[in-house]
Design an enzyme around this catalytic site. Structure first.
Site, PDB file in Angstrom:
ATOM      1  N   ASP A   1       0.831  -1.214   0.054  1.00 28.46           N
ATOM      2  CA  ASP A   1       0.063   0.047   0.070  1.00 28.46           C
ATOM      3  C   ASP A   1       0.946   1.171   0.118  1.00 28.46           C
ATOM      4  O   ASP A   1       2.068   1.272   0.213  1.00 28.46           O
ATOM      5  CB  ASP A   1      -0.920  -0.018   1.378  1.00 28.46           C
ATOM      6  CG  ASP A   1      -1.631   1.271   1.561  1.00 28.46           C
ATOM      7  OD1 ASP A   1      -2.419   1.757   0.520  1.00 28.46           O
ATOM      8  OD2 ASP A   1      -1.567   1.769   2.572  1.00 28.46           O
TER       9      ASP A   1
ATOM     10  N   ASP B   1      -0.193   5.000   0.744  1.00 28.31           N
ATOM     11  CA  ASP B   1      -0.755   6.308   1.919  1.00 28.31           C
ATOM     12  C   ASP B   1      -0.659   5.417   3.342  1.00 28.31           C
ATOM     13  O   ASP B   1      -1.334   4.604   3.678  1.00 28.31           O
ATOM     14  CB  ASP B   1      -1.920   6.753   1.751  1.00 28.31           C
ATOM     15  CG  ASP B   1      -1.833   7.656   0.570  1.00 28.31           C
ATOM     16  OD1 ASP B   1      -0.939   8.637   0.388  1.00 28.31           O
ATOM     17  OD2 ASP B   1      -2.564   7.484  -0.646  1.00 28.31           O
TER      18      ASP B   1
HETATM   19  C1  XBP Z   1      -5.405   5.773   0.575  1.00 29.05           C
HETATM   20  C2  XBP Z   1      -6.671   6.825   0.472  1.00 29.05           C
HETATM   21  C3  XBP Z   1      -6.675   8.131  -0.451  1.00 29.05           C
HETATM   22  C4  XBP Z   1      -5.932   9.269  -0.021  1.00 29.05           C
HETATM   23  C5  XBP Z   1      -6.345  10.253  -1.033  1.00 29.05           C
HETATM   24  O1  XBP Z   1      -5.891   4.785   1.093  1.00 29.05           O
HETATM   25  O2  XBP Z   1      -7.673   6.471   1.078  1.00 29.05           O
HETATM   26  O3  XBP Z   1      -8.094   8.133  -0.676  1.00 29.05           O
HETATM   27  O4  XBP Z   1      -6.456   9.266   1.324  1.00 29.05           O
HETATM   28  O5  XBP Z   1      -5.921   9.790  -2.269  1.00 29.05           O
HETATM   29  P1  XBP Z   1      -5.013   3.552   1.086  1.00 29.05           P
HETATM   30  P2  XBP Z   1      -6.976  10.349  -3.526  1.00 29.05           P
HETATM   31  O6  XBP Z   1      -3.721   3.737   1.813  1.00 29.05           O
HETATM   32  O7  XBP Z   1      -5.448   2.441   1.827  1.00 29.05           O
HETATM   33  O8  XBP Z   1      -4.818   2.969  -0.528  1.00 29.05           O
HETATM   34  O9  XBP Z   1      -7.306  11.627  -3.215  1.00 29.05           O
HETATM   35  O10 XBP Z   1      -5.947  10.338  -4.675  1.00 29.05           O
HETATM   36  O11 XBP Z   1      -7.890   9.408  -3.772  1.00 29.05           O
HETATM   37 MG    MG Z   2      -3.040   2.909   3.617  1.00 33.75          MG
END
Ligand code: XBP
Ligand code: MG
Length: 254
Positions: free
Chosen positions: A8, A10
């Site tokens: 993953d 973020d």
């Molecule tokens: C990450 C997210 C993303 C970011 C924002 O989740 O939920 O929505 O917060 O990104 P994960 P965007 O780590 O589970 O993938 O605004 O580009 O959607």
């Molecule tokens: Mg995440």
């Protein structure tokens, strides 16, 4: 022996939500003239909805419908999100990417040992560019398959993005290990049959992470050991390829 590691982004590769995505959403609201501020606790609640466009839509329809902007909401959300994505890139390029401990170390070791790498993220693909730069020259090429944003119809906690990445790798889930930071991400990986290590953040440490093989504070560096929070015990001070190979047969999903 593991054949691939799937990450993953973020919260897992980099700690980007509180001081990155959240700040970018707020700047986009201000530019649009909207009286909306997502403070740190509220943003933690909104993270239950993955995907920025989906999060915006949820906020303006379910959380604070009285703040819903005039006009076609889908169009406003698309515009806000496009601007937020630009602001986010500028922010990370200006302030640097908060890569998490042990991430670069493990990626380099995995590559050196012939493991394949994949990305399974909900975020917009453009948001990966600063991450590649922070990891090092040619880092995009380290990954055989990058699954991001709208490349699947249904975002985490649905398994679609992990299934997409597994198809791209051409490997069964039992040959791979996933790395996540959140309950939504963990649910997605587990639903795709993947054994999963969770590295928590301030936003996720109190979530239900019982389905993880192992939950740690971070992957660890030689001078900054990793602390196990729950799951199977591991020998040593950090998570390296030998440690992960020793742990993965313990996964209930094997
Ligand atoms: C990450 C997210 C993303 C970011 C924002 O989740 O939920 O929505 O917060 O990104 P994960 P965007 O780590 O589970 O993938 O605004 O580009 O959607
Ligand atoms: Mg995440």
């Amino acid at each position: 022996m593991l054949k691939a590691l799937i990450f993953d982004v973020d919260g897992t590769l980099a700690d980007t939500e509180r001081d990155g995505h959240r700040v970018a959403f707020n700047r986009a609201f201000a530019e649009e003239g909207l009286p909306v501020v997502w403070d740190v606790p509220l943003y933690g609640q909104l993270l239950a909805i993955t995907g920025g466009k989906e999060r915006l839509l949820h906020f303006f329809t379910r959380v604070r419908p009285e703040l819903r902007p005039a006009g076609d909401l889908d169009a406003v959300v698309r515009r806000l999100h496009a601007r937020k994505t630009e602001i986010y890139s500028d922010l990370l390029n200006a302030e640097g990417v908060p890569l998490r401990p042990g991430v670069r170390r493990l990626l380099l070791e995995a590559r050196a040992r012939g493991l394949r790498l994949g990305i399974a993220t909900t975020t917009t693909e453009k948001n990966l560019e600063p991450i590649w730069s922070a990891l090092g020259d040619g880092a995009r090429g380290w990954f055989d398959i990058v699954g991001a944003g709208d490349c699947v119809a249904t975002k985490k906690p649905a398994p679609d993005i992990y299934e997409y990445v597994l198809r791209g790798l051409g490997l069964p889930a039992r040959d791979c290990l996933a790395f996540e930071d959140s309950e939504n991400g963990l649910r997605a990986a587990v639903a795709a049959g993947l054994c999963t290590v969770v590295t928590v953040t301030d936003y996720t440490r109190d979530q239900d992470l019982a389905a993880a093989l192992l939950v740690v504070d971070h992957l660890g560096e030689p001078e900054r050991p990793s602390t196990r929070l729950s799951g199977v015990p591991f020998a040593g001070r950090l998570l390296d390829v030998d440690t992960l190979n020793a742990l993965s047969p313990l996964c209930a999903r094997r």
